[in-house]
Design an enzyme around this catalytic site. Structure first.
Site, PDB file in Angstrom:
ATOM      1  N   VAL A 245       0.827  -1.200   0.000  1.00 43.05           N
ATOM      2  CA  VAL A 245       0.000   0.000   0.000  1.00 43.05           C
ATOM      3  C   VAL A 245       0.868   1.259   0.000  1.00 43.05           C
ATOM      4  O   VAL A 245       0.680   2.178  -0.800  1.00 43.05           O
ATOM      5  CB  VAL A 245      -0.967   0.013   1.198  1.00 43.05           C
ATOM      6  CG1 VAL A 245      -1.783   1.305   1.236  1.00 43.05           C
ATOM      7  CG2 VAL A 245      -1.919  -1.191   1.143  1.00 43.05           C
ATOM      8  N   VAL A 323      -4.244   4.943   7.128  1.00 39.60           N
ATOM      9  CA  VAL A 323      -5.153   3.898   6.620  1.00 39.60           C
ATOM     10  C   VAL A 323      -4.581   2.519   6.915  1.00 39.60           C
ATOM     11  O   VAL A 323      -4.951   1.538   6.288  1.00 39.60           O
ATOM     12  CB  VAL A 323      -5.397   4.035   5.100  1.00 39.60           C
ATOM     13  CG1 VAL A 323      -6.186   5.272   4.788  1.00 39.60           C
ATOM     14  CG2 VAL A 323      -4.101   3.987   4.326  1.00 39.60           C
ATOM     15  N   ALA A 324      -3.654   2.459   7.905  1.00 41.92           N
ATOM     16  CA  ALA A 324      -3.036   1.179   8.257  1.00 41.92           C
ATOM     17  C   ALA A 324      -3.803   0.541   9.415  1.00 41.92           C
ATOM     18  O   ALA A 324      -4.772  -0.184   9.200  1.00 41.92           O
ATOM     19  CB  ALA A 324      -1.558   1.377   8.608  1.00 41.92           C
ATOM     20  N   ARG A 325      -3.389   0.856  10.638  1.00 42.24           N
ATOM     21  CA  ARG A 325      -4.064   0.335  11.822  1.00 42.24           C
ATOM     22  C   ARG A 325      -4.073   1.415  12.883  1.00 42.24           C
ATOM     23  O   ARG A 325      -3.054   2.072  13.137  1.00 42.24           O
ATOM     24  CB  ARG A 325      -3.356  -0.919  12.355  1.00 42.24           C
ATOM     25  CG  ARG A 325      -3.698  -2.189  11.583  1.00 42.24           C
ATOM     26  CD  ARG A 325      -5.134  -2.590  11.778  1.00 42.24           C
ATOM     27  NE  ARG A 325      -5.548  -3.776  11.049  1.00 42.24           N
ATOM     28  CZ  ARG A 325      -6.006  -3.776   9.807  1.00 42.24           C
ATOM     29  NH1 ARG A 325      -6.041  -2.644   9.097  1.00 42.24           N
ATOM     30  NH2 ARG A 325      -6.414  -4.896   9.244  1.00 42.24           N
ATOM     31  N   ASP A 349      -8.677   6.513   8.877  1.00 39.06           N
ATOM     32  CA  ASP A 349      -9.616   5.466   8.426  1.00 39.06           C
ATOM     33  C   ASP A 349      -9.698   4.333   9.426  1.00 39.06           C
ATOM     34  O   ASP A 349     -10.604   3.499   9.367  1.00 39.06           O
ATOM     35  CB  ASP A 349      -9.160   4.913   7.057  1.00 39.06           C
ATOM     36  CG  ASP A 349     -10.102   3.863   6.526  1.00 39.06           C
ATOM     37  OD1 ASP A 349      -9.656   2.727   6.266  1.00 39.06           O
ATOM     38  OD2 ASP A 349     -11.314   4.158   6.408  1.00 39.06           O
ATOM     39  N   GLU A 354     -12.575  -0.252  17.166  1.00 37.43           N
ATOM     40  CA  GLU A 354     -13.470  -0.029  16.033  1.00 37.43           C
ATOM     41  C   GLU A 354     -14.798  -0.741  16.309  1.00 37.43           C
ATOM     42  O   GLU A 354     -14.804  -1.928  16.592  1.00 37.43           O
ATOM     43  CB  GLU A 354     -12.834  -0.561  14.739  1.00 37.43           C
ATOM     44  CG  GLU A 354     -11.607   0.223  14.346  1.00 37.43           C
ATOM     45  CD  GLU A 354     -11.091  -0.148  12.967  1.00 37.43           C
ATOM     46  OE1 GLU A 354     -11.612  -1.096  12.351  1.00 37.43           O
ATOM     47  OE2 GLU A 354     -10.170   0.517  12.509  1.00 37.43           O
ATOM     48  N   HIS A 373     -13.180   2.771   8.422  1.00 33.25           N
ATOM     49  CA  HIS A 373     -12.364   1.653   7.930  1.00 33.25           C
ATOM     50  C   HIS A 373     -12.815   1.276   6.523  1.00 33.25           C
ATOM     51  O   HIS A 373     -13.252   0.141   6.269  1.00 33.25           O
ATOM     52  CB  HIS A 373     -12.471   0.449   8.872  1.00 33.25           C
ATOM     53  CG  HIS A 373     -11.309  -0.476   8.733  1.00 33.25           C
ATOM     54  ND1 HIS A 373     -10.711  -1.100   9.808  1.00 33.25           N
ATOM     55  CD2 HIS A 373     -10.632  -0.903   7.644  1.00 33.25           C
ATOM     56  CE1 HIS A 373      -9.729  -1.871   9.396  1.00 33.25           C
ATOM     57  NE2 HIS A 373      -9.670  -1.771   8.071  1.00 33.25           N
ATOM     58  N   ALA A 376     -10.479  -0.687   2.165  1.00 30.14           N
ATOM     59  CA  ALA A 376     -10.610  -1.804   1.205  1.00 30.14           C
ATOM     60  C   ALA A 376     -11.997  -1.838   0.585  1.00 30.14           C
ATOM     61  O   ALA A 376     -12.343  -2.766  -0.133  1.00 30.14           O
ATOM     62  CB  ALA A 376     -10.340  -3.119   1.913  1.00 30.14           C
TER      63      ALA A 376
HETATM   64  N1  LIG Z   1      -7.672   0.490   6.007  1.00 29.21           N
HETATM   65  C1  LIG Z   1      -7.810  -0.565   5.273  1.00 29.21           C
HETATM   66  O1  LIG Z   1      -8.916  -0.941   4.882  1.00 29.21           O
HETATM   67  C2  LIG Z   1      -6.611  -1.347   4.888  1.00 29.21           C
HETATM   68  C3  LIG Z   1      -5.556  -1.410   5.742  1.00 29.21           C
HETATM   69  N2  LIG Z   1      -4.453  -2.094   5.391  1.00 29.21           N
HETATM   70  C4  LIG Z   1      -3.361  -2.138   6.351  1.00 29.21           C
HETATM   71  O2  LIG Z   1      -2.292  -1.400   5.822  1.00 29.21           O
HETATM   72  C5  LIG Z   1      -1.066  -1.930   6.298  1.00 29.21           C
HETATM   73  C6  LIG Z   1      -0.129  -2.159   5.155  1.00 29.21           C
HETATM   74  O3  LIG Z   1      -0.689  -3.104   4.286  1.00 29.21           O
HETATM   75  P1  LIG Z   1       0.241  -3.686   3.120  1.00 29.21           P
HETATM   76  O4  LIG Z   1       0.976  -2.594   2.473  1.00 29.21           O
HETATM   77  O5  LIG Z   1      -0.596  -4.593   2.296  1.00 29.21           O
HETATM   78  O6  LIG Z   1       1.250  -4.575   3.981  1.00 29.21           O
HETATM   79  P2  LIG Z   1       2.746  -4.923   3.571  1.00 29.21           P
HETATM   80  O7  LIG Z   1       3.142  -6.029   4.465  1.00 29.21           O
HETATM   81  O8  LIG Z   1       2.847  -5.075   2.105  1.00 29.21           O
HETATM   82  O9  LIG Z   1       3.565  -3.611   3.959  1.00 29.21           O
HETATM   83  C7  LIG Z   1       3.815  -3.296   5.298  1.00 29.21           C
HETATM   84  C8  LIG Z   1       5.192  -2.650   5.299  1.00 29.21           C
HETATM   85  O10 LIG Z   1       5.453  -2.156   6.607  1.00 29.21           O
HETATM   86  C9  LIG Z   1       6.804  -2.339   6.858  1.00 29.21           C
HETATM   87  N3  LIG Z   1       7.063  -2.233   8.283  1.00 29.21           N
HETATM   88  C10 LIG Z   1       6.946  -3.184   9.222  1.00 29.21           C
HETATM   89  N4  LIG Z   1       7.296  -2.687  10.412  1.00 29.21           N
HETATM   90  C11 LIG Z   1       7.626  -1.381  10.209  1.00 29.21           C
HETATM   91  C12 LIG Z   1       8.066  -0.331  11.036  1.00 29.21           C
HETATM   92  N5  LIG Z   1       8.243  -0.523  12.349  1.00 29.21           N
HETATM   93  N6  LIG Z   1       8.320   0.862  10.497  1.00 29.21           N
HETATM   94  C13 LIG Z   1       8.141   1.058   9.191  1.00 29.21           C
HETATM   95  N7  LIG Z   1       7.717   0.117   8.332  1.00 29.21           N
HETATM   96  C14 LIG Z   1       7.469  -1.095   8.847  1.00 29.21           C
HETATM   97  C15 LIG Z   1       7.117  -3.696   6.286  1.00 29.21           C
HETATM   98  O11 LIG Z   1       8.491  -3.844   6.049  1.00 29.21           O
HETATM   99  C16 LIG Z   1       6.313  -3.649   5.004  1.00 29.21           C
HETATM  100  O12 LIG Z   1       7.090  -3.202   3.924  1.00 29.21           O
HETATM  101  C17 LIG Z   1      -1.427  -3.214   7.039  1.00 29.21           C
HETATM  102  O13 LIG Z   1      -1.498  -2.936   8.408  1.00 29.21           O
HETATM  103  C18 LIG Z   1      -2.814  -3.516   6.554  1.00 29.21           C
HETATM  104  O14 LIG Z   1      -3.558  -4.197   7.527  1.00 29.21           O
HETATM  105  C19 LIG Z   1      -4.332  -2.763   4.190  1.00 29.21           C
HETATM  106  C20 LIG Z   1      -5.390  -2.743   3.323  1.00 29.21           C
HETATM  107  C21 LIG Z   1      -6.624  -2.087   3.624  1.00 29.21           C
HETATM  108  O1  LIG Z   2      -6.948  -5.650   4.557  1.00 32.21           O
HETATM  109  C1  LIG Z   2      -6.841  -4.991   5.606  1.00 32.21           C
HETATM  110  O2  LIG Z   2      -5.857  -5.028   6.355  1.00 32.21           O
HETATM  111  C2  LIG Z   2      -7.958  -4.170   6.022  1.00 32.21           C
HETATM  112  O3  LIG Z   2      -7.853  -3.443   6.973  1.00 32.21           O
HETATM  113  C3  LIG Z   2      -9.265  -4.294   5.304  1.00 32.21           C
HETATM  114  O4  LIG Z   2     -10.218  -4.389   6.316  1.00 32.21           O
HETATM  115  P1  LIG Z   2     -11.717  -4.891   5.953  1.00 32.21           P
HETATM  116  O5  LIG Z   2     -11.565  -6.227   5.307  1.00 32.21           O
HETATM  117  O6  LIG Z   2     -12.278  -3.875   5.023  1.00 32.21           O
HETATM  118  O7  LIG Z   2     -12.406  -4.976   7.274  1.00 32.21           O
END
Ligand SMILES: NC(=O)C1=CN([C@@H]2O[C@H](COP(=O)(O)OP(=O)(O)OC[C@H]3O[C@@H](n4cnc5c(N)ncnc54)[C@H](O)[C@@H]3O)[C@@H](O)[C@H]2O)C=CC1
Ligand SMILES: O=C(O)C(=O)COP(=O)(O)O
Length: 636
Positions: A245, A323-325, A349, A354, A373, A376
């Protein structure tokens, strides 16, 4: 149940708690699967002919399917409890029950309906989820369902797989899942773009006060001067977490003319440079950025990593997007930073809780833009994660390891199929070895030696190790072992398995020439199984697709490892085979094979395969034959 400090063989003669009927050589796949779903270990088919190697590659032969199902289908009861309620496991001809606890795209539901009994039950309380889960083989969630240890305990070992239809698995207790042998799979890519686009949407709408202006106009106001925003071009965006992301957000921000830097201790610098982004230190990122966008997972190290101290190091007037956690931000500290003006605005987000409370000062803050949230939540992303997770869950229920497995090693299908016969051999060797251990002695260390013509890094032994663990632990405990929990259960029971690979000059076409299992510091029920170094030592090979015992202690033997086995050491003299054969025959025990291994000391080892388990009187008669110096019955 073995003591927690070490495994103890608890019976001298292994009385099989369930002696599976010997499969007929014509076992159909259906009956094979039926057999597998009701037992705790794979079986080796009695192959009337050798199976060409090509048959195992990419072809669901009955044997390789048996192996993959055995690896994944049988789940652990809680290894810490003494009983897994196997009565609730579905009979194999029943379709698996799949519970979907949060909204999932129709395309994914369609995949699931074709495979199993699908139940969609949303907004369950934790108690309702625990009540339902005991009748489920799979559970599919998104971010709103807390799959904690209580859920796995309530499942009583029936839950085979938890599918997370998205990326973040912080709502799933991975440790508990692993302990209970439950595979966790996710859908790591299908919602990446959606999340990135939402991050950009929050960035731009925050910069121009879109949400606030919208609310103001809807309240009938026309306040143009109140909602003057800031430009993005030329400003510095720090992407914290340069993963799927974060890197997509970076690309889009570059398109908006922003200068993008990133912080990610684990991302390769060249991947960032490829999109014109410099990877910098945490402090450099937060102290130079005008905008900070968070894209790291919630882990113990990232929990509340943005706090009073962090905000104090940022440029005054910085703007935060998340938009992470939610848990990566100390939300009280963010309110303080917003109130003091250190942070000018935030666009969020995700939240620690939540949904957040209605009275949340953060949500109600006038300089905060919030969405529930939605990262996605696009039609396209939800279609994608639904299909991705449905296929992963169906695959897991069919005994295949998923490419998106989160708590089990990913073993490529071609490796799985090539190793199939050796996986069955490994479990049989483990079962045989543990039954040779005399009661009262604890098993703390097992040494496994793989003889192979292949280079060490070209032989993936994780499957083999898991099956040896399964073979050792299952006969003397109530735990059910699979690839997911093998290492955990072994460690929990104080069993240390060391592995060695020895190069041999055999054909590299075969991944393994032989497998040796050595159990040291134990007494043996069968002295002839003890090698010169004092360990119980056995060795096996795959011959014509079937597992064979080829060495016992210092004796060379050659017996198929199927059914049950009687091992005798005797004076090497004529008529022994006949004597023992007659005793068995008189008790209507069918002999499937006999093999005699001889030594220079006029001793011999006789290995007799029997379909049925002889009763104690029969075994005593064998033991009473004068020339027989020792014998043991083993259930394989
Ligand atoms: N709001 C939403 O609906 C969504 C939220 N997310 C969340 O977004 C976050 C990222 O998702 P992705 O990019 O798919 O995961 P990903 O695993 O591809 O990327 C996460 C990145 O964070 C890095 N990382 C880990 N610890 C770290 C730290 N202490 N400092 C800096 N970077 C660090 C990792 O090396 C990795 O490159 C996840 O927490 C995921 O749950 C993802 C999709 C939808
Ligand atoms: O994929 C993620 O990490 C998300 O946060 C998406 O959350 P959701 O499936 O929309 O409840």
């Amino acid at each position: 149940m073995a003591s927690s400090s070490s495994l103890k063989a608890i019976s001298t003669f292994t009385t099989p708690s369930k002696t599976p009927p010997p499969p007929s050589s014509s076992s159909s796949k259906a009956s094979l699967l039926s057999f597998l779903n009701n037992t705790s270990s794979p079986i080796s088919l009695k192959l009337s002919h050798s199976i060409p190697r090509s048959h195992f590659r990419g072809n669901h032969s009955a044997l390789s399917l048996a192996v993959t199902n055995a690896l994944n289908t049988v789940q652990s009861s809680s290894p810490v409890s003494t009983s897994g309620d196997r009565t609730k496991l579905p009979s194999s001809n029943a379709k698996p029950t799949i519970l979907v606890s949060e909204k999932l795209g129709e395309a994914g539901l369609e995949v699931l309906r074709k495979f199993g009994n699908l139940e969609c039950a949303y907004n369950l309380t934790p108690e309702e989820l625990c009540a339902k889960i005991s009748a489920c083989d799979a559970l599919i969630v998104r971010s709103g369902t807390k799959v904690n240890r209580q859920v796995f305990e309530a499942s009583k070992g029936r839950l085979k797989v938890v599918g997370r239809a998205g990326v973040g698995i912080d709502n799933v207790d991975l440790q508990a899942a692993t302990e209970f042998g439950c595979l966790v799979v996710n859908a790591p890519t299908a919602n990446t773009v959606a999340a990135a686009e939402h991050g950009i949407a929050l960035l731009t709408s925050m910069a121009r006060n879109v949400a606030q202006a919208d609310a103001s106009m809807k309240a009938g106001l026309w306040k143009r001067n109140k909602y003057v925003g800031v430009s993005l071009v030329g400003k510095t965006l720090a992407v914290m977490g340069f993963g799927k992301v974060g890197s997509e957000v970076a690309r889009r921000a570059k398109g908006l003319g922003m200068h993008v830097i990133a912080h990610d201790p684990y991302a390769p610098a060249d991947r960032a440079r490829a999109v014109g982004v410099d990877l910098v230190s945490f402090d450099q990122a937060i102290s130079t950025a005008d905008f900070v966008s968070l894209h790291m997972p919630l882990t113990p190290t990232t929990s509340k990593v943005f706090n009073d101290d962090t905000f104090s190091k940022m440029k005054k007037g910085v703007r935060i997007i998340n938009v992470a956690r939610g848990g990566v931000i100390d939300e009280d500290a963010l309110v303080r930073a917003l109130d003091s003006g250190v942070v000018a605005q935030a666009a969020l987000d995700v939240f620690t809780e939540e949904p957040p409370s209605k009275e949340s000062k953060l949500v109600q803050h006038e300089n905060v833009t919030v969405t529930p949230h939605l990262g996605a939540s696009t039609k396209e992303a939800q279609e994608g994660v639904a299909i991705e997770i449905a296929e992963a869950v169906v695959g897991a229920l069919q005994g295949e390891l998923s490419a998106t497995a989160v708590n089990a090693p990913m073993v490529p299908p071609e490796v799985m199929f090539e190793l199939s016969p050796y996986v069955v051999l490994a479990e049989k060797l483990g079962k045989l070895a543990v039954q040779l251990v005399a009661g009262g002695s604890g098993i703390t260390s097992v040494r496994v030696v793989y003889k192979s013509a292949r280079d060490s890094d070209d032989l993936d032994t994780r499957l083999l190790r898991a099956m040896i663990t399964k073979g050792i632990i299952e006969p003397i405990s109530t735990s059910f072992i699979n690839l997911v929990n093998a290492d955990y259960v072994a460690k929990q029971k104080g069993l240390r398995i060391s592995e060695e690979k020895v190069s041999v000059d055999s054909s590299p076409e075969f991944p393994v020439d032989s497998i040796q299992v050595h159990i040291s510091n134990v007494d043996s029920k069968f002295a002839s199984s003890v090698s010169d170094n004092g360990s119980i030592s056995i060795e096996g090979k795959v011959k014509y697709g079937e597992p064979h015992l080829t060495c016992l202690g210092s004796f060379g033997v050659d017996v198929s490892l199927e059914g049950n086995l009687i091992l005798c050491r005797q004076v090497d003299q004529p008529g022994m085979i006949g004597k023992v054969g007659n005793i068995l025959g008189s008790q209507n025990v069918n002999v499937s094979f006999m093999s005699v291994g001889r030594t220079i000391l006029k001793k011999a080892i006789m290995a007799i395969g029997v379909d049925e388990e002889p009763n104690k009187e029969t075994l005593k008669k064998i033991g009473d034959v004068a020339a027989i110096e020792e014998f043991v019955f083993l259930n394989l």
